[in-house]
Design a protein around this motif. Structure first.
Motif, mmCIF file in Angstrom:
data_model
loop_
_atom_site.group_PDB
_atom_site.id
_atom_site.type_symbol
_atom_site.label_atom_id
_atom_site.label_comp_id
_atom_site.label_asym_id
_atom_site.label_seq_id
_atom_site.Cartn_x
_atom_site.Cartn_y
_atom_site.Cartn_z
ATOM 1 N N LEU A 158 0.815 -1.214 0.000
ATOM 2 C CA LEU A 158 0.000 0.000 0.000
ATOM 3 C C LEU A 158 0.851 1.267 0.000
ATOM 4 C CD1 LEU A 158 -2.773 -0.964 2.591
ATOM 5 C CD2 LEU A 158 -2.761 -1.291 0.114
ATOM 6 N N ILE A 159 2.136 1.090 0.275
ATOM 7 C CA ILE A 159 3.010 2.270 0.362
ATOM 8 C C ILE A 159 3.434 2.689 -1.035
ATOM 9 C CG2 ILE A 159 5.235 3.125 1.200
ATOM 10 C CD1 ILE A 159 4.736 1.338 3.701
ATOM 11 N N VAL A 160 3.068 3.916 -1.398
ATOM 12 C CA VAL A 160 3.335 4.416 -2.741
ATOM 13 C C VAL A 160 4.795 4.800 -2.877
ATOM 14 C CG1 VAL A 160 2.718 6.169 -4.439
ATOM 15 C CG2 VAL A 160 0.959 5.235 -2.917
ATOM 16 N N ARG A 161 5.293 5.544 -1.894
ATOM 17 C CA ARG A 161 6.651 6.023 -1.963
ATOM 18 C C ARG A 161 7.173 6.213 -0.535
ATOM 19 N NH1 ARG A 161 6.166 10.495 -6.210
ATOM 20 N NH2 ARG A 161 4.997 8.851 -7.248
ATOM 21 N N THR A 162 8.396 5.832 -0.280
ATOM 22 C CA THR A 162 8.977 5.972 1.049
ATOM 23 C C THR A 162 9.676 7.328 1.161
ATOM 24 O OG1 THR A 162 11.075 5.044 0.342
ATOM 25 C CG2 THR A 162 9.417 3.477 1.135
ATOM 26 N N PRO A 163 9.929 7.773 2.389
ATOM 27 C CA PRO A 163 10.699 9.022 2.564
ATOM 28 C C PRO A 163 12.023 8.985 1.802
ATOM 29 C CG PRO A 163 9.683 8.398 4.646
ATOM 30 C CD PRO A 163 9.412 7.273 3.673
ATOM 31 N N ALA A 164 12.695 7.845 1.801
ATOM 32 C CA ALA A 164 13.980 7.750 1.089
ATOM 33 C C ALA A 164 13.782 8.004 -0.407
ATOM 34 C CB ALA A 164 14.601 6.372 1.313
ATOM 35 N N GLU A 165 12.689 7.450 -0.965
ATOM 36 C CA GLU A 165 12.430 7.662 -2.392
ATOM 37 C C GLU A 165 12.126 9.128 -2.691
ATOM 38 O OE1 GLU A 165 10.655 3.322 -3.747
ATOM 39 O OE2 GLU A 165 9.364 4.648 -2.572
ATOM 40 N N PHE A 166 11.378 9.771 -1.804
ATOM 41 C CA PHE A 166 11.107 11.201 -2.013
ATOM 42 C C PHE A 166 12.403 12.007 -2.003
ATOM 43 C CE2 PHE A 166 6.622 10.344 -0.803
ATOM 44 C CZ PHE A 166 6.019 11.006 -1.857
ATOM 45 N N ARG A 167 13.278 11.635 -1.095
ATOM 46 C CA ARG A 167 14.521 12.391 -0.985
ATOM 47 C C ARG A 167 15.397 12.170 -2.226
ATOM 48 N NH1 ARG A 167 16.571 14.603 3.612
ATOM 49 N NH2 ARG A 167 15.082 13.335 4.783
ATOM 50 N N GLU A 168 15.556 10.894 -2.577
ATOM 51 C CA GLU A 168 16.499 10.581 -3.656
ATOM 52 C C GLU A 168 15.993 11.007 -5.032
ATOM 53 O OE1 GLU A 168 17.327 6.419 -2.984
ATOM 54 O OE2 GLU A 168 17.880 6.988 -0.926
ATOM 55 N N ASN A 169 14.703 10.780 -5.277
ATOM 56 C CA ASN A 169 14.197 11.021 -6.630
ATOM 57 C C ASN A 169 13.699 12.439 -6.848
ATOM 58 O OD1 ASN A 169 14.647 8.296 -6.935
ATOM 59 N ND2 ASN A 169 12.528 7.749 -6.461
ATOM 60 N N GLN A 170 13.264 13.102 -5.763
ATOM 61 C CA GLN A 170 12.605 14.388 -5.969
ATOM 62 C C GLN A 170 13.138 15.503 -5.075
ATOM 63 O OE1 GLN A 170 8.577 12.241 -5.548
ATOM 64 N NE2 GLN A 170 8.109 13.945 -6.899
ATOM 65 N N ASP A 171 14.175 15.200 -4.312
ATOM 66 C CA ASP A 171 14.701 16.226 -3.393
ATOM 67 C C ASP A 171 13.608 16.797 -2.504
ATOM 68 O OD1 ASP A 171 17.412 16.956 -3.070
ATOM 69 O OD2 ASP A 171 17.487 17.407 -5.228
ATOM 70 N N ILE A 172 12.737 15.910 -2.021
ATOM 71 C CA ILE A 172 11.687 16.335 -1.090
ATOM 72 C C ILE A 172 12.000 15.710 0.270
ATOM 73 C CG2 ILE A 172 9.239 16.080 -0.490
ATOM 74 C CD1 ILE A 172 8.687 16.109 -3.563
ATOM 75 N N ASP A 173 12.042 16.558 1.289
ATOM 76 C CA ASP A 173 12.460 16.141 2.632
ATOM 77 C C ASP A 173 11.214 15.783 3.454
ATOM 78 O OD1 ASP A 173 13.658 15.800 5.079
ATOM 79 O OD2 ASP A 173 14.189 17.915 5.342
ATOM 80 N N LEU A 174 10.777 14.514 3.337
ATOM 81 C CA LEU A 174 9.595 14.053 4.077
ATOM 82 C C LEU A 174 10.032 13.467 5.410
ATOM 83 C CD1 LEU A 174 6.692 13.075 4.610
ATOM 84 C CD2 LEU A 174 7.106 11.189 3.030
ATOM 85 N N ARG A 175 9.571 14.081 6.497
ATOM 86 C CA ARG A 175 9.978 13.611 7.827
ATOM 87 C C ARG A 175 8.771 13.037 8.562
ATOM 88 N NH1 ARG A 175 13.506 18.841 9.847
ATOM 89 N NH2 ARG A 175 14.249 19.438 7.769
ATOM 90 N N VAL A 176 8.796 11.716 8.762
ATOM 91 C CA VAL A 176 7.703 11.071 9.512
ATOM 92 C C VAL A 176 7.971 11.224 11.010
ATOM 93 C CG1 VAL A 176 7.152 9.452 7.656
ATOM 94 C CG2 VAL A 176 8.816 8.804 9.417
ATOM 95 N N ARG A 177 6.935 10.940 11.819
ATOM 96 C CA ARG A 177 6.988 11.141 13.271
ATOM 97 C C ARG A 177 7.397 12.576 13.634
ATOM 98 N NH1 ARG A 177 8.624 5.965 12.490
ATOM 99 N NH2 ARG A 177 10.815 6.553 12.374
ATOM 100 N N HIS A 178 6.993 13.497 12.781
ATOM 101 C CA HIS A 178 7.175 14.924 13.049
ATOM 102 C C HIS A 178 5.793 15.570 13.028
ATOM 103 C CE1 HIS A 178 11.402 14.225 12.338
ATOM 104 N NE2 HIS A 178 11.688 15.500 12.562
ATOM 105 N N GLU A 179 5.374 16.096 14.178
ATOM 106 C CA GLU A 179 4.047 16.686 14.259
ATOM 107 C C GLU A 179 4.130 18.209 14.313
ATOM 108 O OE1 GLU A 179 1.602 15.292 17.469
ATOM 109 O OE2 GLU A 179 -0.171 16.319 16.659
ATOM 110 N N VAL A 180 3.422 18.835 13.384
ATOM 111 C CA VAL A 180 3.310 20.296 13.451
ATOM 112 C C VAL A 180 2.262 20.602 14.509
ATOM 113 C CG1 VAL A 180 2.630 22.381 12.194
ATOM 114 C CG2 VAL A 180 4.022 20.623 11.050
ATOM 115 N N VAL A 181 2.666 21.348 15.541
ATOM 116 C CA VAL A 181 1.757 21.591 16.667
ATOM 117 C C VAL A 181 1.166 22.996 16.661
ATOM 118 C CG1 VAL A 181 2.701 19.819 18.190
ATOM 119 C CG2 VAL A 181 3.737 22.113 18.154
#
Lengths: 454, 454
Positions: free
Chosen positions: A61-84
């Motif tokens: 079900l996982i479309v793309r992992t944080p590592a894939e976002f970083r490597e392929n698209q230079d997008i810094d996706l940080r899980v377990r980070h909550e905007v409060v």
């Protein structure tokens, strides 16, 4: 260097991030996405199929992992980070994470905080075994609860998620009871069509109880033991809440951003939050214009989330795109029974102020003599006098549900049922009777509007 | 008492008769239908499936027998009765039959004489084993020719009928060669899509030969023995002509009725033959307005025949209905490969004077992670500058073809590919990826029209 911050790392947020990146390279735009859960981009709609065993592993079900976002698209996706918190004037967000808390400035902010399951006060209990199924983390929790001694499942609510989860759990071998307050399950279609779904669910062995209101949950030794209802207590080793979802906008409301009558963020056609330059919103946390009623609705579906995220991202990236609204198209299946709708149900049409006729036909999906030919019900709602299509529902077996798309396009285009009788749809014996079910329904609806002899 | 005479007892003619009867009782309107063949109302489109064994018996294709028409609807359908001339001024028809010849007066006349297979001069031979498959009688002839010693079949022409018959014959265990003059079989779609069909046919074991022109037939002892081509002779025990059909309008032309550039009868929107009060025409013998080019075409398909017959019958019965035209929608399948089109192919768009872009995408019919997910190709043609959709083609496996209907409705409604990117189509993992194939194709086509960064 500018910075785009995305709050929420699933469909809407990551679509926005991807489209912005496609138009602006990493040396001109930094993109950071914060996700409070354990997973980024995944198919939440696939969770019932994974729980039921149709989809073998969760990771599919996982479309793309944080590592894939970083490597392929230079997008810094940080899980377990909550905007409060968000300060739209200072243009900063405050973030909490295991590795420390911090503030970060943005030039563009996309709010894609999704939805949370509706959870009545009685569901606020201190024992385990009660689950929503909105996020992959919810699914993880449910999956690990389903040990062999968990035998009796109760699903509360007979909408899409409820019906899909009831089937998933019976496919896993549990005893399943579905409790629905209304007249029929699959409350997303009219009760006459919902009755067909009820028959299919009963055929699977699901105990469907309608006209039942839940008043509480019972538990012992830290585990749920039953669901208390107006019709007595139903024993349960696991309870799934399928009572729908509401926009997750606590953060946005705290920041003073505008929300509508359904609790969702308000946006313009380009997905900008009005009055807050550089602030965008998309996905299950926003309200959407219903193109038939002209009013706002909350339509938490992956297809809208992806479109809205894409539109936000294109605009952030300097392009031009709009999301005009939606018409409430949805499809699902119960065993081999396919259920589809678009536009307004009877109750919705009445509430919107329409006077209308209905026409329901039973026909077949293929030529009657062709192997695999199966019954198919089509129901249309058309406005009195004008004959304009207002809504459509389909229930059938095999190759039925996606036929709603032709009706959805007709509805989107403002066609009348009389015009629809002339539509040039695909015909060959393996695919349709020579009078397509859509055409037969349109003919009957046109007769209802204009009289049979005209 | 008035009299309606129908010439031709299949889809168009009997639809007209039924609709007229529905509005006018038998004591006010006599309805007589003459059919020169042995059968009345049947599904000609089902013949390949009966020959191939998918449909078990021929009689399953028969929609209604003459006895049923008489008993249920007071319609006098006489088979083996050939109308040999029409006098539109005296308002009579002359009929030939085994039980004698006679003239009969009419108040209303419906010409529904259908189409006949295109048969080049070289097919005019005095030996057996050469068949068209336009009527049930043709099918009967072919079926009785297929004795066990008939091993080698050659199908000439790679349109729908040719491709369907090639599959039918290989399903019966024959060796099958298909000869096509053009670049690819399934010439009803563009060659790039036809190439996918060729692969599927080859996978079934059909010997597909393209760029081959037939120049003659060879025979011995009263039986066909081969097909002579520009690439040598191909041995054959049976030959099926799949070279298309032309309107059967000899009778109408002899009576001075107007025919168009494709040899079909001309009608107005109510299916009246202009200048001849009380004379109507419908079905494979008429020309139809193509709503995208604005020009007349010959579209011999059951779906149009039924609609046109219905429209004629409603109007004869004193009601009001029109047949506005068609857009060339068609679906078929080869083994499990489904093929669909609507609107214009590249060649047709160019011939009509359009300047256009194309976009082809390969995606899946379901969510990629869902079992049964299969590749699906969608090709769109859109007008340059306006972005208006001009045509669409789909090739895919399983639940692919009928998705053409959504595109057909968009085309019918004059939508642009940019507008289509926002369409609200049905989404759930068993039915579609979150970006529906139609939406992905619309996005790509919109990029071709407007540029990727706009």
């Amino acid at each position: 260097m500018k910075r785009l911050i995305v709050v929420g790392g699933d469909a809407a947020g990551m679509s926005a991030a991807s489209q912005a990146r496609k138009r602006v390279p990493a040396d001109r735009l930094e993109i950071v996405a914060f996700e409070r859960g354990n997973h980024g981009s995944y198919s939440a709609c696939g969770i019932p199929y994974w729980i039921g065993g149709t989809v073998k592993t969760r990771d599919e079900l996982i479309v793309r992992t944080p590592a894939e976002f970083r490597e392929n698209q230079d997008i810094d996706l940080r899980v377990r980070h909550e905007v409060v918190s968000i300060d739209p004037h200072a243009r900063t967000v405050s973030v909490k994470s295991d590795s420390g808390d911090f503030d970060l400035e943005f030039d563009h902010l996309v709010l894609a905080t999704g939805a949370v399951p509706v959870s009545p006060p009685w569901a606020d209990v201190d024992f385990g075994g009660v689950f929503g199924v909105q996020t992959l983390d919810d699914g993880d929790g449910l999956a690990s609860w389903l040990t062999p001694e968990v035998r009796r499942a109760v699903v509360i609510g007979g909408g899409y998620i409820g019906v899909e989860m009831a089937e998933a759990l019976i496919n896993r071998g549990l005893d399943v009871t579905l409790l629905e307050r209304g007249e029929q399950p699959m409350s997303t279609v009219d009760p006459d069509m919902g009755a067909l779904v009820r028959d299919a669910m009963a055929g699977l062995g699901i105990d469907v109880r309608t006209g039942v209101t839940v008043t509480g949950l019972a538990g012992a030794a830290g585990r749920v033991t039953g669901v208390v209802t107006t019709a007595g207590e139903v024993p349960a080793d696991v309870v799934v809440l399928g009572l729908g979802v509401r926009p997750n906008t606590l953060l946005a409301r705290s920041a003073g951003l505008p929300v509508g009558e359904h609790g969702g963020l308000l946006t313009d056609l380009r997905m900008r939050v009005p009055g807050h330059e550089g602030v965008w919103a998309a996905g299950d946390c926003v309200e959407t214009r219903h193109l038939i009623t002209g009013r706002n609705v909350h339509l938490p579906l992956g297809t809208h989330a992806n479109k809205q995220g894409r539109v936000a991202g294109i605009n952030i990236g300097g392009g031009y795109a709009t999301f005009p609204g939606a018409i409430g198209t949805a499809v699902t299946k119960v065993c081999d029974l396919e259920v589809a709708r678009t536009g307004l149900r009877e109750r919705e049409a009445t509430a919107a102020g329409f006077d209308f006729v209905t026409a329901t036909v039973e026909t077949t999906n293929r030529a009657g003599y062709f192997p695999g030919s199966a019954p198919m019900h089509v129901k249309l709602l058309a406005e009195r006098r004008t004959g304009r299509l207002l809504g459509a529902q389909i229930v059938g077996r095999s190759e039925a549900a996606k036929r709603i798309d032709a009706l959805a396009v007709a509805l989107w285009s403002g066609m009348t049922v009389e015009e629809m009788t002339a539509l040039d749809l695909g015909y060959a014996p393996p695919f349709a009777p020579v009078w397509d079910p859509v055409l037969i329904a349109a003919r009957k609806a046109a007769e209802e509007v204009h009289g049979a002899d005209q």
